[in-house]
Design a protein around this motif. Structure first.
Motif, short mmCIF file in Angstrom:
data_model
loop_
_atom_site.label_atom_id
_atom_site.label_comp_id
_atom_site.label_asym_id
_atom_site.label_seq_id
_atom_site.Cartn_x
_atom_site.Cartn_y
_atom_site.Cartn_z
N VAL A 9 -1.09 6.72 -6.79
CA VAL A 9 -1.28 5.93 -8.01
C VAL A 9 -1.89 4.55 -7.75
O VAL A 9 -2.11 3.78 -8.67
N MET A 10 -2.18 4.25 -6.49
CA MET A 10 -2.80 2.96 -6.15
C MET A 10 -4.25 2.93 -6.62
O MET A 10 -4.89 3.97 -6.80
N THR A 11 -4.77 1.73 -6.79
CA THR A 11 -6.18 1.58 -7.12
C THR A 11 -7.03 2.01 -5.92
O THR A 11 -6.54 2.08 -4.79
N PHE A 12 -8.27 2.28 -6.17
CA PHE A 12 -9.19 2.67 -5.12
C PHE A 12 -9.25 1.60 -4.03
O PHE A 12 -9.19 1.90 -2.84
N GLU A 13 -9.31 0.35 -4.43
CA GLU A 13 -9.39 -0.76 -3.48
C GLU A 13 -8.13 -0.84 -2.62
O GLU A 13 -8.21 -1.08 -1.41
N LYS A 14 -6.96 -0.65 -3.22
CA LYS A 14 -5.70 -0.69 -2.48
C LYS A 14 -5.62 0.48 -1.49
O LYS A 14 -5.16 0.32 -0.36
N LYS A 15 -6.08 1.66 -1.91
CA LYS A 15 -6.12 2.81 -1.00
C LYS A 15 -6.99 2.49 0.21
O LYS A 15 -6.62 2.81 1.35
N CYS A 16 -8.13 1.87 -0.02
CA CYS A 16 -9.02 1.50 1.09
C CYS A 16 -8.33 0.52 2.04
O CYS A 16 -8.47 0.64 3.26
N ASP A 17 -7.59 -0.43 1.49
CA ASP A 17 -6.83 -1.38 2.33
C ASP A 17 -5.78 -0.66 3.17
O ASP A 17 -5.63 -0.95 4.36
N ILE A 18 -5.06 0.26 2.56
CA ILE A 18 -4.02 1.01 3.28
C ILE A 18 -4.65 1.79 4.43
O ILE A 18 -4.14 1.78 5.56
N ILE A 19 -5.75 2.46 4.17
CA ILE A 19 -6.43 3.24 5.21
C ILE A 19 -6.90 2.32 6.33
O ILE A 19 -6.70 2.62 7.51
N THR A 20 -7.48 1.20 5.98
CA THR A 20 -8.02 0.27 6.98
C THR A 20 -6.92 -0.32 7.85
O THR A 20 -7.07 -0.39 9.08
N PHE A 21 -5.83 -0.74 7.26
CA PHE A 21 -4.80 -1.48 8.00
C PHE A 21 -3.63 -0.63 8.50
O PHE A 21 -2.94 -1.02 9.42
N HIS A 22 -3.40 0.54 7.88
CA HIS A 22 -2.25 1.35 8.25
C HIS A 22 -2.61 2.77 8.69
O HIS A 22 -1.78 3.47 9.26
N GLY A 23 -3.83 3.20 8.39
CA GLY A 23 -4.23 4.56 8.72
C GLY A 23 -4.55 4.75 10.18
O GLY A 23 -5.16 3.88 10.81
N ASN A 24 -4.14 5.87 10.71
CA ASN A 24 -4.47 6.26 12.08
C ASN A 24 -5.55 7.33 12.01
O ASN A 24 -5.29 8.44 11.54
#
Length: 83
Positions: A9-24
């Motif tokens: 349910v996050m915004t597209f921009e927030k999803k991109c932030d999560i992937i960048t900073f927390h995604g492996n």
């Protein structure tokens, strides 16, 4: 920490932030004209569908079942484990 449902349910921009900073980053595959990048974070997988032609992310898909990993199985080599 966040759940798969929170991520969806996050915004597209927030999803991109999560992937960048927390995604492996795990691996990538090609699907038609897209590159699909696979990431793992907080108990679920994230696919990022990127178009080199348009130089932008077209879609982000998140899942937590192993069925979603099927397209990646042919890319995994066990040769290094047996030698």
């Amino acid at each position: 920490m966040f759940t798969l449902e929170d991520f969806r349910v996050m915004t597209f921009e927030k999803k991109c932030d999560i992937i960048t900073f927390h995604g492996n980053y795990l691996m990538q595959r090609v699907l038609a004209d897209c590159k699909v990048f696979l990431y793992y974070t907080d108990g679920f997988y994230i696919e990022v569908f990127y178009s080199p032609k348009y130089q932008k992310v077209l879609m982000i898909n998140a899942f937590d079942n192993t069925v979603g990993l099927k397209p990646y199985l042919d890319k995994i080599s066990l040769d290094d484990l047996t030698s």
